[in-house]
Design an enzyme around this catalytic site. Structure first.
Site, short mmCIF file in Angstrom:
data_model
loop_
_atom_site.label_atom_id
_atom_site.label_comp_id
_atom_site.label_asym_id
_atom_site.label_seq_id
_atom_site.Cartn_x
_atom_site.Cartn_y
_atom_site.Cartn_z
N GLY A 36 0.83 -1.20 0.00
CA GLY A 36 0.00 0.00 0.00
C GLY A 36 0.86 1.25 0.00
N TYR A 62 -5.13 -5.18 18.88
CA TYR A 62 -6.10 -4.66 19.83
C TYR A 62 -6.42 -3.22 19.44
CZ TYR A 62 -8.59 -3.05 23.88
OH TYR A 62 -9.57 -2.52 24.69
N LYS A 91 1.41 -15.45 5.78
CA LYS A 91 1.17 -15.02 7.15
C LYS A 91 -0.03 -14.07 7.24
CE LYS A 91 5.78 -15.49 9.21
NZ LYS A 91 6.92 -14.75 9.83
N TYR A 145 -0.54 -17.57 -2.56
CA TYR A 145 -1.71 -16.69 -2.52
C TYR A 145 -3.01 -17.51 -2.55
CZ TYR A 145 -4.78 -12.78 -3.87
OH TYR A 145 -5.77 -11.82 -3.92
#
Length: 315
Positions: A36, A62, A91, A145
């Site tokens: 990104g 969190y 992952k 993927y």
């Protein structure tokens, strides 16, 4: 309402942040910028309802306060990216999925998972309905993927069945539009960048393989409807454009629209490259009252205009 969007600085994620803000939501965007770009969400910084967390979803997550919807859209999606970051990709769609599902469970939030048409592999059934199990090479170069997404789907359904999480799995077919990277590696940004730069347009094989291309605004509308409608818990829904296009015809259309002098050249087909790819969107029509509105020509014109500006900035 408050939503968390992982992969917020990515191509699709940034458009989702924008759309949910437009709909009046508070948006928490999360990204680690591996694929990104801060540029995609720079215009959102300073928005009173937007908060950004620079964080990697493979770590425990969190977030303070309530969350109503979690949208897990973090993951390298271009073959160039996931083949050069194979372990990280797996992952993100294993640990990352587990962590975001855990957060949804803690917050009692609805959970939207960005799956992919790649779960169908090189399909024998055409077009592909959600009931088709797929034909995937589990040890091929694309498996990092394909199989990660398939594992994530299984994880989502396990949380749905065991914990009652309101999960929706969206199988996204080829999507394109503004904010794709010039060196993304996927076919439309590749062809447009090559055409605008006057470079040869590289078509794999003979270009007879097909894809279906959905413009980003159409996809975001489908995701929004799937996120907000009640009664879809546990559903798997294809989102894509059912218009099937040969890659050679796509190349010729982009040459025409860019008025490029680029020649089209042919290169060897990559391993496990699907021959045909097209969604059956019957379910999306029935459950979401959704289907794409943008024609390929119209979407490409918008995308080419954005790429022209992007390339000028890079000069």
């Amino acid at each position: 309402m408050r939503v968390l969007i992982t992969g917020a600085a990515g191509f699709i994620g940034s458009h989702l942040c924008e759309r949910f803000l437009k709909e009046g939501f508070e948006v928490i965007g999360m990204d680690n910028f591996i694929t990104g770009s801060p540029d995609n969400i720079a215009h959102l910084f300073g928005h009173p309802k937007f908060k950004f967390l620079h964080y990697n979803v493979i770590n425990y997550i969190y977030v303070e306060g309530s969350i109503d919807i979690v949208l897990h859209f973090a993951c390298p999606a271009s073959p160039v990216d996931y083949m050069s970051n194979p372990i990280h990709t797996m992952k993100v769609d294993s640990l990352g999925t587990l962590n975001t599902l855990g957060l949804a469970k803690l917050k009692k939030a609805r959970y939207i998972f960005a799956s992919t048409s790649e779960v169908y592999g090189d399909p024998f059934v055409h077009p592909q309905p959600e009931t088709y199990w797929g034909y995937v090479n589990p040890v091929g170069p694309r498996s990092v993927y394909d199989e990660a997404k398939r594992f994530s789907e299984a994880m989502c359904m396990a949380y749905y069945r065991e914990h009652g999480i309101d999960v929706r799995i969206l199988r996204i077919f080829n999507t394109y539009g503004p904010r794709m990277r010039t060196k993304d590696g996927r076919v439309i940004p590749n062809f447009i960048t090559q055409a605008l730069s006057g470079e040869p347009i590289t078509v794999y094989g003979k270009g007879e393989q097909t894809r279906s291309f959905c413009y980003i605004d159409d996809l975001v509308e489908g995701i929004l409807r799937a996120s907000l409608k009640d009664g879809l818990s546990g559903e798997v829904i294809n989102l894509g454009n059912p218009e099937e296009v040969k890659i050679i015809n796509l190349a010729m259309l982009i040459v025409e629209l860019t008025k490029s002098s680029s020649e089209i050249i042919f290169t060897p087909q990559p391993p496990d490259d699907p021959k045909r790819r097209c969604p059956d969107i019957t379910k999306a029509k029935e459950l979401l009252s959704w289907e794409p509105k943008f024609s390929l020509r119209e979407g490409l014109e918008n995308t080419i205009s954005w790429f022209k500006k992007k390339l000028r900035k890079n000069l």
